[in-house]
Design a protein around this motif. Structure first.
Motif, PDB file in Angstrom:
ATOM      1  N   LEU A 275       0.811  -1.217   0.000  1.00 44.22           N
ATOM      2  CA  LEU A 275       0.000   0.000   0.000  1.00 44.22           C
ATOM      3  C   LEU A 275       0.850   1.276   0.000  1.00 44.22           C
ATOM      4  O   LEU A 275       0.529   2.234  -0.718  1.00 44.22           O
ATOM      5  CB  LEU A 275      -0.965   0.004   1.188  1.00 44.22           C
ATOM      6  CG  LEU A 275      -2.340  -0.614   0.966  1.00 44.22           C
ATOM      7  CD1 LEU A 275      -3.168  -0.545   2.241  1.00 44.22           C
ATOM      8  CD2 LEU A 275      -3.070   0.071  -0.183  1.00 44.22           C
ATOM      9  N   PRO A 276       1.916   1.352   0.821  1.00 48.78           N
ATOM     10  CA  PRO A 276       2.747   2.562   0.756  1.00 48.78           C
ATOM     11  C   PRO A 276       3.311   2.818  -0.645  1.00 48.78           C
ATOM     12  O   PRO A 276       3.444   3.974  -1.059  1.00 48.78           O
ATOM     13  CB  PRO A 276       3.875   2.275   1.756  1.00 48.78           C
ATOM     14  CG  PRO A 276       3.289   1.289   2.712  1.00 48.78           C
ATOM     15  CD  PRO A 276       2.390   0.434   1.885  1.00 48.78           C
ATOM     16  N   THR A 277       3.620   1.746  -1.361  1.00 54.22           N
ATOM     17  CA  THR A 277       4.110   1.894  -2.736  1.00 54.22           C
ATOM     18  C   THR A 277       3.053   2.551  -3.613  1.00 54.22           C
ATOM     19  O   THR A 277       3.331   3.480  -4.376  1.00 54.22           O
ATOM     20  CB  THR A 277       4.488   0.512  -3.312  1.00 54.22           C
ATOM     21  OG1 THR A 277       5.449  -0.110  -2.459  1.00 54.22           O
ATOM     22  CG2 THR A 277       5.063   0.648  -4.710  1.00 54.22           C
ATOM     23  N   VAL A 278       1.814   2.076  -3.493  1.00 54.05           N
ATOM     24  CA  VAL A 278       0.707   2.616  -4.289  1.00 54.05           C
ATOM     25  C   VAL A 278       0.455   4.081  -3.929  1.00 54.05           C
ATOM     26  O   VAL A 278       0.264   4.930  -4.803  1.00 54.05           O
ATOM     27  CB  VAL A 278      -0.560   1.773  -4.077  1.00 54.05           C
ATOM     28  CG1 VAL A 278      -1.750   2.396  -4.806  1.00 54.05           C
ATOM     29  CG2 VAL A 278      -0.339   0.341  -4.551  1.00 54.05           C
ATOM     30  N   VAL A 279       0.464   4.394  -2.637  1.00 54.17           N
ATOM     31  CA  VAL A 279       0.205   5.769  -2.194  1.00 54.17           C
ATOM     32  C   VAL A 279       1.260   6.719  -2.750  1.00 54.17           C
ATOM     33  O   VAL A 279       0.951   7.833  -3.213  1.00 54.17           O
ATOM     34  CB  VAL A 279       0.171   5.841  -0.649  1.00 54.17           C
ATOM     35  CG1 VAL A 279       0.131   7.293  -0.183  1.00 54.17           C
ATOM     36  CG2 VAL A 279      -1.036   5.079  -0.112  1.00 54.17           C
ATOM     37  N   MET A 280       2.504   6.296  -2.735  1.00 54.48           N
ATOM     38  CA  MET A 280       3.576   7.146  -3.266  1.00 54.48           C
ATOM     39  C   MET A 280       3.413   7.370  -4.775  1.00 54.48           C
ATOM     40  O   MET A 280       3.700   8.461  -5.288  1.00 54.48           O
ATOM     41  CB  MET A 280       4.948   6.521  -2.986  1.00 54.48           C
ATOM     42  CG  MET A 280       5.361   6.555  -1.521  1.00 54.48           C
ATOM     43  SD  MET A 280       5.495   8.263  -0.869  1.00 54.48           S
ATOM     44  CE  MET A 280       4.002   8.368   0.104  1.00 54.48           C
ATOM     45  N   MET A 281       2.955   6.362  -5.488  1.00 51.05           N
ATOM     46  CA  MET A 281       2.690   6.529  -6.919  1.00 51.05           C
ATOM     47  C   MET A 281       1.614   7.588  -7.137  1.00 51.05           C
ATOM     48  O   MET A 281       1.706   8.422  -8.048  1.00 51.05           O
ATOM     49  CB  MET A 281       2.262   5.204  -7.541  1.00 51.05           C
ATOM     50  CG  MET A 281       3.353   4.170  -7.670  1.00 51.05           C
ATOM     51  SD  MET A 281       2.711   2.666  -8.428  1.00 51.05           S
ATOM     52  CE  MET A 281       4.108   1.567  -8.262  1.00 51.05           C
ATOM     53  N   VAL A 282       0.566   7.549  -6.305  1.00 47.63           N
ATOM     54  CA  VAL A 282      -0.523   8.527  -6.405  1.00 47.63           C
ATOM     55  C   VAL A 282       0.005   9.940  -6.203  1.00 47.63           C
ATOM     56  O   VAL A 282      -0.374  10.879  -6.919  1.00 47.63           O
ATOM     57  CB  VAL A 282      -1.625   8.221  -5.372  1.00 47.63           C
ATOM     58  CG1 VAL A 282      -2.676   9.325  -5.353  1.00 47.63           C
ATOM     59  CG2 VAL A 282      -2.287   6.877  -5.671  1.00 47.63           C
TER      60      VAL A 282
END
Length: 502
Positions: free
Chosen positions: A325-332
């Motif tokens: 999830l942190p990976t996805v949030v950073m992409m956003v």
């Protein structure tokens, strides 16, 4: 090649520079379509074992669910991207979304593996959503909004892949694998309705006919390469089938280039590939596609290993997905930020920063991954790097080619990313299965090696990003290529712009 801009009705309805104001709903529909495609690309992978048990097929056979999707996407993306440039991007986007919806329904209802594979082949047509969407944004939005919007849409493709990995476990555990397709279908339908009723046709066209010979040669070569890469580990890298398909792919690509240089209306204008802003960006796409899917394989596998091993964390499939999830949030967050940096400094800076972040993201766990915070920090850096770089890649392509060739140029970039993802998955899988314990589990050294391999490959992306032209050089190349709709340059770089498109 003749480029035209179709008439779109009363001139009063079109603002200066031919761009429509607003566009919020347009961006939403395009984003939803891209999100659905990206989610479907990765959502199935964590559930392959469950699907295989339910359909009573072997691990080797069930892997065709992923392979068929990659093959279809790689073959259809350049063809549909070129058709979008020729016939109208909105028209082709509607067809692509309709095929994606049909393929998703077929996959959701599939009673056996053969039908499921057919559904996945149909879904692969959606690989063209990214080049079509970027072309529509470039054609329709005011140019001061293009860089940020393209950054957002490009980042969504990385975000969707991350969401797919995260959501797969809970969906399979609490519903069934069929819902891996029913849930994304809602996004596809909304995007399709938006394209039909909420978009007008983009005016920029490249009249001509499809290069059928070139499309056939490229399709054969890409199928050969991706099939060998995807099945190489199962068949054996020295197996005659693997070597033969790799040779077919390489020879096919060489023949394709030679053919495209001679035909009047090529599927892909090889002159574009000589533009530094294009080939350097495609190289970054290839490399970071490798790195991104390396993360999606290494991190969940490490997190799910039993804690008794001394290096695993003993989490379930659902829990392991949450660690991404942190990976996805950073992409956003970093996708749109890349667009803002692009407007100020051009795509070179965010692409370089993205590559540096990705190198750091893999170097950290390669040095030490015994604590959960190290894995989480690695994921945060990966998301920031991929968000930066993917957004910058699309903007770099836009700024290097004429609007009439946006589709074909971004299609090549998408293919490079797909091939990189396939190579990354195959190589990392081979690394972590090359060193196993007596129980057949990957050793701690296997993960260390996997992280180092990804870090080493990502270093090449830094070099490729540095090869991008500077802002001044970028503007000069754009003028030479006939690109007249770039974001404004800094004051000191303003040059006379008296060229014409084409």
């Amino acid at each position: 090649m003749t480029h035209t801009i179709e008439e779109r009705g009363p001139a009063a309805s079109v603002p200066a520079e031919g761009k429509r104001p607003g566009g919020g709903l347009l961006v939403l529909y395009l984003a939803l379509g891209g999100l659905a495609f990206a989610v479907l690309q990765s959502l199935v992978s964590p559930a392959l074992a469950t699907i295989g048990r339910d359909l009573q097929v072997s691990t080797a056979d069930v892997s065709w669910i992923v392979t068929a999707y990659l093959l279809s996407a790689s073959v259809l993306t350049p063809i549909l991207g070129r058709l979008g440039d020729m016939a109208g991007k909105r028209k082709v986007l509607i067809v692509v979304l309709a095929i994606l919806a049909a393929g998703t329904v077929v996959a959701a209802l599939a009673p056996n593996l053969a039908v499921l594979i057919v559904g996945r082949v149909l879904q692969g047509a959606a690989g063209a959503i990214l080049p079509l969407s970027i072309g529509i944004v470039r054609d329709e939005l005011p140019r001061e909004r293009v860089a940020t919007t393209v950054g957002l849409i490009s980042a969504i493709f990385g975000i969707g892949a991350g969401i797919g990995i995260v959501a797969a476990g809970p969906i399979v555990e609490h519903l069934s694998w069929h819902w891996l397709f029913w849930l994304p279908l809602a996004l596809v339908v909304i995007a399709l309705m938006g394209a039909i009723f909420g978009m007008k046709e983009s005016p920029v066209r490249t009249p001509g006919k499809l290069d059928v010979v070139g499309a056939t040669i490229l399709s054969v070569s890409l199928v050969g390469l991706l099939l060998a890469i995807s099945k190489g580990q199962a068949w054996g890298w020295g197996d005659a089938k693997t070597v033969g398909l790799l040779a077919l792919g390489v020879v096919g690509l060489i023949v394709f280039v030679l053919v495209e240089l001679k035909v009047r209306e090529p599927l892909i204008d090889m002159r574009l590939m000589k533009v530094r802003g294009v080939w350097a960006t495609d190289l970054v796409a290839l490399i970071l596609g490798f790195a991104m899917f390396g993360t999606f394989l290494l991190v969940p596998t490490l997190i799910q290993l039993p804690a008794a091993t001394g290096y695993g964390f003993g989490k379930s499939v659902s829990q392991a997905g949450l660690f991404l999830l942190p990976t996805v949030v950073m992409m956003v967050l970093f996708g749109p930020l890349a667009g803002i940096l692009n407007r100020k400094f051009g795509p070179k800076l965010p692409m370089f920063l993205g590559a540096v972040f990705v190198v750091a993201a893999f170097t950290l766990p390669a040095v030490a991954h015994g604590e959960i915070w190290q894995v989480l920090l690695s994921g945060i850096l990966t998301g920031a790097g991929i968000g930066f770089a993917f957004a910058a890649m699309s903007n770099a392509i836009i700024e290097a080619v004429p609007a009439t060739q946006t589709g074909e140029a971004t299609s090549v970039n998408t293919i490079a990313r797909t091939i990189g993802s396939s190579i990354g998955t195959a190589v990392v899988a081979a690394v972590i299965t090359s060193k196993t314990t007596a129980q057949g589990l990957p050793t701690d050294d296997a993960f260390t090696t996997g992280f180092w391999v990804c870090a080493g490959v990502a270093v090449l992306a830094i070099g490729a990003a540095l090869a991008l032209p500077s802002a001044h050089r970028r503007h000069e190349e754009a003028v030479a290529q006939g690109v007249d709709d770039l974001p404004p340059e800094p004051a000191e770089l303003h040059l006379p712009n008296s060229h014409s498109r084409g």
